[in-house]
Every structure is written in structure tokens, then in C-alpha cells.
Scaffold this active site. Structure first.
Site, short mmCIF file in Angstrom:
data_model
loop_
_atom_site.label_atom_id
_atom_site.label_comp_id
_atom_site.label_asym_id
_atom_site.label_seq_id
_atom_site.Cartn_x
_atom_site.Cartn_y
_atom_site.Cartn_z
N GLU A 53 0.65 -1.66 -0.18
CA GLU A 53 0.12 -0.19 -0.09
C GLU A 53 1.39 1.31 0.03
O GLU A 53 1.66 1.72 0.37
CB GLU A 53 -0.86 0.09 0.89
CG GLU A 53 -2.12 -1.07 1.08
CD GLU A 53 -3.08 -0.62 0.02
OE1 GLU A 53 -2.99 0.47 0.09
OE2 GLU A 53 -4.07 -1.44 0.64
N HIS A 98 -3.52 -2.64 -8.51
CA HIS A 98 -4.70 -3.79 -8.30
C HIS A 98 -6.11 -3.39 -8.69
O HIS A 98 -6.91 -4.16 -9.30
CB HIS A 98 -5.04 -3.12 -6.57
CG HIS A 98 -6.16 -3.60 -6.36
ND1 HIS A 98 -6.69 -2.78 -4.83
CD2 HIS A 98 -6.57 -4.91 -6.43
CE1 HIS A 98 -7.88 -3.86 -4.20
NE2 HIS A 98 -7.68 -5.15 -5.54
N ASP A 155 -6.73 2.04 -8.21
CA ASP A 155 -5.03 1.92 -7.28
C ASP A 155 -4.05 0.87 -7.86
O ASP A 155 -4.70 -0.17 -8.41
CB ASP A 155 -5.20 2.04 -6.08
CG ASP A 155 -5.73 0.25 -5.65
OD1 ASP A 155 -6.84 -0.06 -5.95
OD2 ASP A 155 -5.29 -0.14 -4.56
ZN LIG Z 1 -5.63 -1.63 -3.35
#
Ligand SMILES: [Zn+2]
Length: 280
Positions: free
Chosen positions: A105, A179, A189
Site C-alpha cells: 500500500e 490493483h 489504484d
Molecule cells: Zn487496492
């Protein structure tokens, strides 16, 4: 940054990076993960996202790490365990990517909202570091004209490059996906502000910051440069053993490359099988 992974823990110069552990894990990977999935948090600081993964209210999401805007990294899940970052997802015949991938992330607001003389994040704050772009799958609001996306600072981008290089020392990482590649209808994203082509070059193809980003053909009989990622694609050229190429992207075990002429200038682009390319 000198990242090394020991027992599934990310170390920077021999010290573990900050750990904010999430209980949301699926236990040990069934097989060593070969894919990295890149996300943005759609949020503020990395710590705020890591704290959310660790909170009692959150029982269904996590990621292995969160990378902050200044490049610092917080680890949330041991790299030897499955994290819950991908959701319903598929990639080239694999479904449920959590079991096959490391989830990274990146602290970033993603798509911004237009407002009085600028672009604003979901918290209503003006964001100055903006990339104007349209998402290739369409923007989250359904529009297909350029909108503002928060830019990824260089320190953050380079930290993710260094992290993936460290992962490659331990795990058979052959692919990096967004993603938005594995769940294209649901997710946007890391989005158009993240230069995935350059990232793959740096993280998969690069040697180090100072060295050239060059792969060398290692095949006594030469290596076919093809027009696509598979033996069913036409041969464009036979690359001699020892030829130098610049990696551009990946697709399964195939690598998109640009050939370099004798003077080191980019020449033709095509695909070669990764088995015959020495990238390190
Ligand atoms: Zn994601």
C-alpha cells in the site's frame, strides 16, 4: 535505504522497520509468492492506514506494508503470510490473488475532486502535488476526461523500488501489477499517477541506482525477439548471445525489451522469454 528481508521482516540497515501488526492474515503462503500488487491507500499518513489495518473494527483488510510519502515504510503483515489486500481478483488464470502476492500500500489520496482553484482530497484538503490524467479504465466518477490525482513523490517511488528489489532476493517475484489490473471494475489504484512502466523497469530490470538498466541475452544459439509475449507471436529478430537489451515490462514469464544498437541507442522493441535474459 538498505533493505534486507529476514524471516519475513523488512530490515533497514539491520533494524526492523516500524511494525504495526494486523491480525488480518491468512496464515502461511501455500507457495512462495511470485507477484507484487501495488495499491494506494486513498488516505493520509501511512500510520493512519496501518492503524486501520490493526484496529479491532477492521476484520477483513490488511497489506504487508504501507509506504509513506517520505519513503518510510511500516510493516503490517509478515511477508511469509497471506495478507488481505486484493479482494476478488484475477490475473492470467490465477484467481484470489492474496494467496499468490505481496501487497504494497502506498500512502496517496488517489483521485481528487475539483474545487475552488485546485484539487481536493477526500478529507477536504487542497492537494498541490497533482498529476492530471484519465484512468485507462475510466475515472472513479465515470468521467473519461483528465482529472487530478495525487502525485507520488520521488522518495516514495524509490522506496517502493528498493523494497521490491529486496523482496526479489527472497521470493520469486516475476510480476508487478496494480490493483486496477487484477480488479479493474472495482479498483483504480495505484492509478495513472503511478508510472508502472518505469516502476517495472526499475524494480525488475534495474541493477542499482548507478548501473545501467540493461539485460544481457544468455543463450548460445541466440534468443528470438518476438512481436508479443508468447511463442505464437512472430519472430522480429534473432538476438545474438551477449546482446544487450533494456527491459520495459513483463507479462507472465515474458519480458518486453528494447534492443540496443552497438552505440547503446534504443533500437527495436519486442518480447523475449525471461529464462534467457540475465537481468542481474
Ligand atoms: Zn487496492
Amino acid at each position: 535505504m538498505a533493505y534486507v528481508i529476514k524471516n519475513g521482516i523488512l530490515n533497514d540497515n539491520s533494524n526492523p522497520v516500524r511494525q504495526i501488526r494486523s491480525r488480518n492474515t491468512g496464515g502461511a503462503f501455500p507457495a512462495p509468492p511470485g507477484i507484487v500488487v501495488i495499491h494506494f491507500t486513498a488516505g493520509g499518513s501511512a500510520a493512519s492506514s496501518a492503524n486501520w489495518f490493526a484496529s479491532r473494527e477492521n476484520t477483513n483488510s490488511s497489506a504487508h506494508v504501507v509506504v509513506d510519502r517520505d519513503g518510510s515504510i511500516i510493516q503490517c503483515v509478515n511477508f511469509n503470510e497471506v495478507a488481505w489486500h486484493a479482494g476478488k481478483s484475477s490475473w492470467r488464470g490465477l484467481a484470489g490473488l492474496n494467496k499468490h502476492s505481496i501487497g504494497i500500500e502506498i500512502a496517496n489520496w488517489g483521485a481528487l475532486r475539483g474545487g475552488a482553484n485546485g484539487w481536493y482530497n477526500a478529507a477536504g484538503q487542497k492537494v498541490d502535488n497533482v498529476v492530471m490524467a484519465v484512468h485507462r479504465n475510466g475515472n472513479p466518477d465515470g468521467s473519461r476526461t483528465p482529472i487530478g490525482w495525487e502525485a507520488y513523490p520521488a522518495a516514495q517511488f524509490e522506496a517502493v523500488v528498493a523494497l521490491v528489489r529486496a523482496l526479489r532476493e527472497v521470493y520469486p517475484i516475476a510480476e508487478i501489477v496494480g490493483h486496477d489490473d487484477i480488479a479493474p471494475v472495482r479498483k483504480s489504484d495505484p492509478g495513472p499517477a503511478f508510472d508502472m512502466v518505469r516502476f517495472r523497469q526499475r524494480a525488475l530490470g534495474g541493477r542499482d541506482q548507478n548501473g545501467a538498466n540493461v539485460g544481457v541475452v544468455r543463450s548460445p544459439g541466440g534468443l528470438n525477439l518476438r512481436s508479443g509475449p508468447g511463442t505464437n507471436f512472430a519472430v522480429v529478430q534473432l538476438l545474438a548471445d551477449g546482446s544487450k537489451v533494456m527491459p520495459m515490462g513483463v507479462n507472465g514469464s515474458w519480458i518486453e525489451v528494447t534492443t540496443l544498437d552497438a552505440a547503446g541507442k534504443p533500437s527495436k522493441t519486442g518480447w523475449v522469454h525471461s529464462h534467457y535474459l540475465d537481468l542481474d
